[in-house]
Design a protein around this motif. Structure first.
Motif, PDB file in Angstrom:
ATOM      1  N   HIS A 290       0.821  -1.204   0.000  1.00  0.00           N
ATOM      2  CA  HIS A 290       0.000   0.000   0.000  1.00  0.00           C
ATOM      3  C   HIS A 290       0.857   1.258   0.000  1.00  0.00           C
ATOM      4  N   LYS A 291       2.042   1.204   0.578  1.00  0.00           N
ATOM      5  CA  LYS A 291       2.900   2.388   0.560  1.00  0.00           C
ATOM      6  C   LYS A 291       3.760   2.399  -0.689  1.00  0.00           C
ATOM      7  N   THR A 292       4.521   1.323  -0.860  1.00  0.00           N
ATOM      8  CA  THR A 292       5.520   1.296  -1.923  1.00  0.00           C
ATOM      9  C   THR A 292       4.874   1.292  -3.305  1.00  0.00           C
ATOM     10  N   PHE A 293       3.795   0.541  -3.427  1.00  0.00           N
ATOM     11  CA  PHE A 293       3.157   0.410  -4.740  1.00  0.00           C
ATOM     12  C   PHE A 293       1.767   1.043  -4.763  1.00  0.00           C
ATOM     13  N   SER A 294       1.555   1.973  -3.835  1.00  0.00           N
ATOM     14  CA  SER A 294       0.507   2.986  -3.942  1.00  0.00           C
ATOM     15  C   SER A 294      -0.945   2.544  -3.897  1.00  0.00           C
ATOM     16  N   THR A 295      -1.310   1.730  -2.930  1.00  0.00           N
ATOM     17  CA  THR A 295      -2.731   1.585  -2.647  1.00  0.00           C
ATOM     18  C   THR A 295      -3.135   2.761  -1.771  1.00  0.00           C
ATOM     19  N   PRO A 296      -4.257   3.409  -2.043  1.00  0.00           N
ATOM     20  CA  PRO A 296      -4.679   4.514  -1.185  1.00  0.00           C
ATOM     21  C   PRO A 296      -4.761   4.105   0.284  1.00  0.00           C
ATOM     22  N   HIS A 297      -4.410   5.023   1.155  1.00  0.00           N
ATOM     23  CA  HIS A 297      -4.367   4.714   2.585  1.00  0.00           C
ATOM     24  C   HIS A 297      -5.755   4.610   3.208  1.00  0.00           C
ATOM     25  N   GLY A 298      -6.739   5.245   2.593  1.00  0.00           N
ATOM     26  CA  GLY A 298      -8.118   5.074   3.039  1.00  0.00           C
ATOM     27  C   GLY A 298      -8.392   5.451   4.480  1.00  0.00           C
ATOM     28  N   GLY A 299      -7.681   6.440   5.009  1.00  0.00           N
ATOM     29  CA  GLY A 299      -7.915   6.847   6.395  1.00  0.00           C
ATOM     30  C   GLY A 299      -7.415   5.822   7.390  1.00  0.00           C
ATOM     31  N   GLY A 300      -6.500   4.966   6.966  1.00  0.00           N
ATOM     32  CA  GLY A 300      -5.918   4.031   7.931  1.00  0.00           C
ATOM     33  C   GLY A 300      -5.896   2.586   7.474  1.00  0.00           C
ATOM     34  N   GLY A 301      -6.195   2.340   6.266  1.00  0.00           N
ATOM     35  CA  GLY A 301      -6.140   0.958   5.807  1.00  0.00           C
ATOM     36  C   GLY A 301      -7.252   0.671   4.843  1.00  0.00           C
ATOM     37  N   PRO A 302      -7.345  -0.485   4.272  1.00  0.00           N
ATOM     38  CA  PRO A 302      -6.536  -1.682   4.508  1.00  0.00           C
ATOM     39  C   PRO A 302      -5.152  -1.590   3.888  1.00  0.00           C
TER      40      PRO A 302
END
Lengths: 515, 447
Positions: A290-302
């Motif tokens: 999620h960080k390195t390959f950019s999944t949105p953080h969505g306010g804390g996950g997933p």
């Protein structure tokens, strides 16, 4: 009153500057339960008559008391609430230790293809061959970028990946008759999840102090080694934003002592395509997709935290995993031999696998290397631009993807690091990470990431400089009263913890009125 | 490289400000032999339309739920998600926001989590809920660890009706230090956990409806556990059932764990999902995961913050209640919006519709020669025994375009007694035509 770089008044000295909430574009939004009721609904469903015979006498007798909204009401409630959030699409997040970069919308579009989103984890494997192929392709990218032998995709977050990696180490040592190894070495600069993970598995945590330059000393590691040591958990690049220069020697010492090298890969962003962790001697490393390959953080996950594994640990990977069979790809769902078993139901975070692979294909191998280089360039640029106004704990050492400052420049100003961070909010930036890493007193850690332009970095640096000058000039109110322009002024966290209110309760007046 | 904003000119300018000759100078701490002395052999960057074509080709190789009659359940359920939900969660300020550690500029996420916690507490009939965990299975393992901390006892008894994957996750989490008693599966719904509780028991774990679809007597389990000083953990994989079934909290549960995927979240081949966890007020300081609490700001205005973080890894490090560092915030948002749209009236109707379709399915299946429906009780899911081994049968039905359910042997491969069992689910999306198609195909295959 002073003006900041955008030419807006900064609000200094404007006493009586009442809260801006509840006006203009900053709504003061009531709770769902204060606007909805149990009779309204935004979903049209037929009501049906049912016999309750097959519920075995267990049917509900207590009321649900769940508020409902019609569709237009719901739309406004959640749109208005959304406007009370800072987000990467609306402004920069110069956070350290938690990569917040541009989230391409193509990733979202791909994750919503019914062929990915509308498939069940337990439908016949013959009907999900494309999904297994996708998992194989993602695995190939991760193993290639890290030069490792295997990857376990299933962990649901970075901390879950750490847990799995350490479980694999434990399983390998148990299988080798090495169950007496009960100590895990954790440098002081580690993320809090590292010692928590080790303790979670029953290990004793032995801290390794940092050198004056913020890195881990191979001699300190050697001194801490013994036949009881199971592993070291090392973050590289570390939480001070520095590449551990002695990492290969540390790996060698660890392996010589019969222990394993767990690498916290939260900062893989800085080296992807440039350095392969497998070449450094790591045995296991989680990668925050999620960080390195950019999944949105969505306010804390997933999140998603796949773990790459060395040859030695590969047999201890958890199920399920994909392998080639006679009829196409197979999903191995049951543990054989010493394998770990299962650390989550089903196949892990497929939605993130789609986003990560989409991002990888968009960048290509060349683009990922360029992204890492730009992330490092941006951090060094911020460090170079701000070094004169801030205090730099580790001097002239080139940094990786993060620029680390400390708060000694604020000494005797009456302004704390927290105040300084809150003042950034009034300038339109999310605060940097404060008070972490713990090895630096009053740390201010900044990670610009590769997706910020030079113009944005310059604007950020201008604001930071201006704030530093203002703090040193004794303009304390600008800081201690901040934020003035956010949806809320400073919130009373002590009160929240002392007498926790964790859910909405119907006000007693309305209960009485109903009687 | 459309996501990278710098031109080469700007890069050179920035290196000048830094005082570095080139980019390699910034990687000087990396040992020379580890620095890009390799050829990755990965493809180069690609335009958006080609990436899209590649991903679509992969997606096209899968049989999606909407492609035909669909009865697969067993812990993940195919429900309708209103268009409003997916639209709202894709708004930038929800989708691309960070963890709400700076509460003054995160009130949207925080208020939503407070509303979510309230919804989960009401659904489960418990005092407090956290702001979500990874999923139901890891939530169950966390609940087991929480019960051990609360009781200072070690023994955990898992009901045979617990989802086999959940059982495996608990076993992996407790690998060798637990006194873990796993009861055997009871597809007929006859297994009784109550004889296994003693003074050393920290908790018993009961799923309802259980893996085979049977409804379990929570009140009886709670009384038996409490009589020995043990806790009752109730697991729910189909959260829609709470629209019709009594809340576990009203029946004496101490910790409730549920998989929340059914509301507001797609199937996604297994993830991301979201774990719901609720408990009694006196246990909150041992509950893992994030909690959002109400407070006031410097002007006295109501606001929300993450709270009780002294339980967490970033404060307590090796003494933390768990190593969890995130939640399923966006999935919780999807859940909360969908639940907010449903409200009590809609949620109850949704549950009734699910149960009504399941009743039709059970009755239709019972009339197929060679099929026996094992359940006397169920909500929207049931187990059938077929005259032929289930795995091959389900595979042949898939070739006909019907996804008929989960052969139990896929999850319990070492138990020969389950070889002919299939678990099937109906939801509001199940049509009469789907049921007719399934029964016709089953009749032909079993003839």
């Amino acid at each position: 009153m002073s003006m900041n770089n955008q030419g807006r008044p900064t609000g200094v000295g404007t006493s009586g500057f009442a809260s801006t909430s509840g006006s203009a574009l900053l709504p003061n939004e009531p709770l769902l339960f204060e606007i909805g009721d149990t009779e309204h609904s935004g979903v049209d469903l037929p009501d049906v008559t049912i016999s309750t015979a097959r519920l075995g006498g267990f049917e509900r007798k207590s009321p649900l008391d769940l508020a409902g909204l019609t569709e237009p009401e719901a739309m406004r409630h959640y749109v208005r609430l959304s406007r009370l959030n800072h987000s990467i699409d609306s402004g920069m997040y110069p956070l350290g230790s938690c990569t917040m970069k541009h989230n391409p919308r193509l990733n979202e579009k791909m994750a919503r293809l019914p062929g990915f989103s509308d498939i069940h984890p337990l439908q016949p494997v013959s009907t999900v061959q494309g999904a297994l192929e996708l998992m194989n392709q993602l695995s190939h990218w991760l193993m290639t970028l890290t030069n490792t032998a295997a990857v376990a995709l299933t962990p649901k977050a970075g901390a879950h990946g750490e847990l799995l990696g350490m479980m694999a180490i434990k399983a390998a040592q148990d299988a080798a008759g090495q169950s007496h190894r009960k100590i895990v070495l954790v440098p002081e600069s580690a993320h809090g999840t590292n010692p928590a993970t080790a303790a979670f598995l029953g290990y004793t945590v032995k801290p390794i102090p940092a050198r004056d330059d913020g890195t881990v000393d191979v001699q300190a590691v050697k001194d801490a080694l013994s036949p009881e040591v199971a592993a070291i958990m090392l973050t590289n690049p570390n939480t001070c934003g520095l590449f551990e220069p002695q990492v290969i020697e540390i790996a060698q010492a660890i392996h010589d002592a019969g222990a394993f090298f767990y690498c916290d890969g939260a900062n893989f962003n800085a080296i992807m395509g440039v350095v392969r962790p497998g070449d450094l001697g790591i045995d296991a490393m989680h990668i925050n997709l999620h960080k390195t390959f950019s999944t949105p953080h969505g306010g804390g996950g997933p999140g998603a935290g796949p773990v790459v594994l060395s040859e030695a640990l590969a047999p201890f990977a958890p199920v399920p995993f994909v392998r080639k069979g006679s009829n196409g790809l197979e999903l191995v769902e049951h543990a054989e031999g010493d394998a770990l078993g299962r650390i989550t139901a089903f196949q892990g975070q497929m939605g993130m696998y789609v986003r990560a692979l989409t991002y990888m294909l968009s960048h290509g191998g060349d683009g990922l290397a360029q992204a890492a280089q730009d992330a490092v360039l941006n951090a060094n640029y911020i460090k170079a631009r701000l070094a004169h106004a801030f205090s730099v704990p580790f001097g002239d050492y080139p940094t990786m993807h993060e620029a680390l400052f400390d708060d000694s420049f604020l000494k005797d100003t009456g302004v704390t690091t927290l105040d300084f961070a809150k003042a950034l909010i009034d300038e339109g930036f999310h605060p940097m990470t404060m008070y972490f890493p713990l090895v630096v007193h009053g740390a201010m850690l900044i990670e610009p990431t590769e997706s910020e332009s030079k113009q944005t970095l310059d604007r950020f640096c201008d604001v930071m400089e201006e704030l530093a000058i203002d703090a040193k000039a004794g303009n304390t109110e600008r800081f201690t009263a901040a934020p003035m322009k956010a949806p809320r002024r400073r919130l009373d966290e002590t009160r929240a913890a002392r007498s926790p209110i964790l859910k909405w309760e119907r006000p007693t007046e309305s209960l009485k009125a109903a009687e | 490289m459309r996501y990278l904003p710098h031109s080469d000119h700007e890069r050179a300018e920035m290196l000048g400000v830094i005082g570095a000759a080139n980019i390699d100078a910034l990687f000087s701490a990396v040992p020379a032999r580890a620095l890009k002395s390799f050829d990755l052999g990965l493809p180069a960057h690609s335009p958006e339309f080609l990436v899209e074509a590649h991903m679509k080709a992969l997606a096209a190789k899968n049989h999606a739920g909407a492609d035909g009659p669909f009865f697969v359940g067993a812990g993940a359920y195919r429900h309708h998600v209103p268009a409003t939900v997916d639209h709202l969660i894709q708004r930038s300020e929800w989708l691309t926001a960070y963890t709400p550690y700076q509460p003054e500029i995160s009130q949207g996420t925080l208020q939503m989590l407070f509303e979510f916690q309230t919804q989960v507490a009401k659904l489960t009939g418990m005092d407090v809920a956290n702001a979500s965990l990874y999923d139901g299975s890891t939530g169950t393992a966390e609940a087991v660890l929480m019960a051990r901390r609360l009781t200072r006892r070690n023994k955990i008894v898992l009901s045979g009706g617990l989802h086999p994957h959940y059982r495996d996750v608990v076993r992996a989490y407790l690998k060798d230090d637990a006194d873990l008693e796993i009861l055997s599966a009871s597809p007929e719904g006859q297994g009784d956990i109550l004889d296994h509780i003693d003074e050393a028991t920290a908790a018993i774990v009961v799923q309802t409806p259980d893996f085979y679809g049977h409804l379990r007597n929570i009140k009886k389990a709670a009384d038996a556990a409490h009589a020995k000083g043990a806790l009752l953990i109730v697991v729910i994989t189909e959260v829609v059932s709470l629209g019709l079934l009594e809340a576990p909290g009203a029946l004496g549960a101490d910790i409730v764990v549920a998989e929340g995927q059914s509301i507001g979240n797609a199937l996604n081949f297994g993830g991301p999902y979201l774990g719901l966890m609720a408990t009694r007020k006196e246990f909150i300081r041992q509950m893992p995961g994030r909690l959002c609490g109400e407070t006031v700001d410097a002007d006295g205005q109501r606001g929300f913050v993450l709270t009780l973080s002294t339980r967490e890894q970033h404060i307590r490090r090796e003494k933390a209640t768990s190593n969890i560092c995130t939640n399923s915030g966006l999935c919780a948002l999807g859940f909360s919006i969908h639940m907010g749209l449903l409200g009590e009236a809609g949620f109850t109707r949704l549950a009734r519709l699910n149960h009504a379709n399941a009743c039709k399915l059970a009755d239709a299946l019972a009339s197929v020669p060679g099929v026996e429906v094992l359940n006397k009780t169920f909500f929207n899911e049931m187990t059938i025994r077929t005259a032929q081994p289930a795995a091959g049968l389900v595979e042949r039905l898939a070739k006909r375009g019907i996804l008929a359910g989960v052969p139990v042997s896929r999850l319990e491969p070492t138990d020969p007694s389950v070889a002919n069992l299939i678990v099937l689910a109906a939801t509001e999306l199940t049509t009469d035509a789907d049921i007719a198609a399934l029964c016709a195909a089953l009749s032909e295959e079993l003839a």
